[in-house]
Design an enzyme around this catalytic site. Structure first.
Site, PDB file in Angstrom:
ATOM      1  N   LYS A   1       6.230   7.278  35.367  1.00  0.00           N
ATOM      2  CA  LYS A   1       5.813   7.092  33.986  1.00  0.00           C
ATOM      3  C   LYS A   1       4.338   6.665  33.959  1.00  0.00           C
ATOM      4  CE  LYS A   1      10.400   5.879  32.276  1.00  0.00           C
ATOM      5  NZ  LYS A   1      11.263   4.851  31.656  1.00  0.00           N
TER       6      LYS A   1
ATOM      7  N   HIS B   1       7.216   2.189  30.646  1.00  0.00           N
ATOM      8  CA  HIS B   1       5.834   2.445  30.228  1.00  0.00           C
ATOM      9  C   HIS B   1       5.090   1.144  29.953  1.00  0.00           C
ATOM     10  CE1 HIS B   1       7.652   6.433  29.366  1.00  0.00           C
ATOM     11  NE2 HIS B   1       6.474   6.863  29.765  1.00  0.00           N
TER      12      HIS B   1
ATOM     13  N   SER C   1       6.851   8.505  25.638  1.00  0.00           N
ATOM     14  CA  SER C   1       7.395   7.170  25.850  1.00  0.00           C
ATOM     15  C   SER C   1       8.324   6.815  24.702  1.00  0.00           C
ATOM     16  CB  SER C   1       6.259   6.141  25.941  1.00  0.00           C
ATOM     17  OG  SER C   1       6.764   4.825  25.823  1.00  0.00           O
TER      18      SER C   1
END
Length: 208
Positions: free
Chosen positions: A96, A123, A168
């Site tokens: 991520k 995230h 996200s």
């Protein structure tokens, strides 16, 4: 059903109707949190913050980010006062990432950063890790940072290929985020002090 509302938009309602046993408290800077607050918890299904540490982290990451749209941002800014900040840090593999904006409110200078760490499961944790690193330098004292958006990066160091995609759940979908992130990465590799031009550098808004 999974919520499509990003966590930053859910925070006000979560503060009013928080789960029993979770005490809402004032925002605490990331570098001021005590040891027992160091593990933010997020929902794997929705990306929502599940404890006070996670709420604080999301609030700090989005405190100044209203009506975020990466398509309207000029990513070429690299003021001399911020050249000490590495624009791209990413770990080989699939992880991520967050696109961040570091800025000086007094003179309007800004710089955009890409951060993707293998050790970060969420995230928001990428943001937290980046800010912790930046605050080790005293020059960060006059600067602020927030998240523009996020997704995933597949980085093959040997093949020199990068694929930016997804979004996200915590910060929501940000128009232009993956494209701008790809442009920053490609520019960084092409610079003299970079690792040489990438053989492949692509982006997509599909997937998660």
């Amino acid at each position: 059903m999974r919520s499509s509302i990003p966590a930053r938009l859910l925070l006000p309602s979560l503060q009013k109707h928080h789960p029993k046993g979770i005490r809402i408290r004032a925002k605490v800077p990331l570098d001021k949190m005590s040891a027992e607050e160091e593990t933010p918890l997020f929902s794997d299904a929705t990306g929502e913050a599940l404890n006070a540490s996670a709420w604080n982290l999301v609030r700090e990451a989005t405190a100044s980010a209203t009506n975020v749209n990466a398509e309207h941002e000029d990513m070429n800014d690299d003021p001399a006062s911020m050249r000490w900040i590495e624009p791209v840090k990413m770990t080989p593999g699939k992880h991520k990432y967050v696109l961040m904006k570091v800025y000086n409110e007094e003179n309007g200078e800004k710089k955009f950063l890409v951060r993707s760490y293998a050790r970060c499961s969420y995230h928001a944790e990428n943001f937290r890790e980046a800010v912790s690193e930046l605050r080790k330098d005293e020059r960060m004292a006059t600067l602020k940072a927030h998240v523009i958006g996020g997704g995933r990066i597949e980085y093959d160091k040997e093949k020199k290929s990068v694929f930016v995609y997804g979004y996200s759940m915590t910060f929501g979908r940000t128009p232009g985020c993956n494209k701008k992130t790809m442009e920053i990465i490609r520019k960084r590799f092409a610079e003299e002090e970079g690792d040489g031009p990438l053989a492949e550098c692509e982006w997509s808004d599909e997937g998660y």
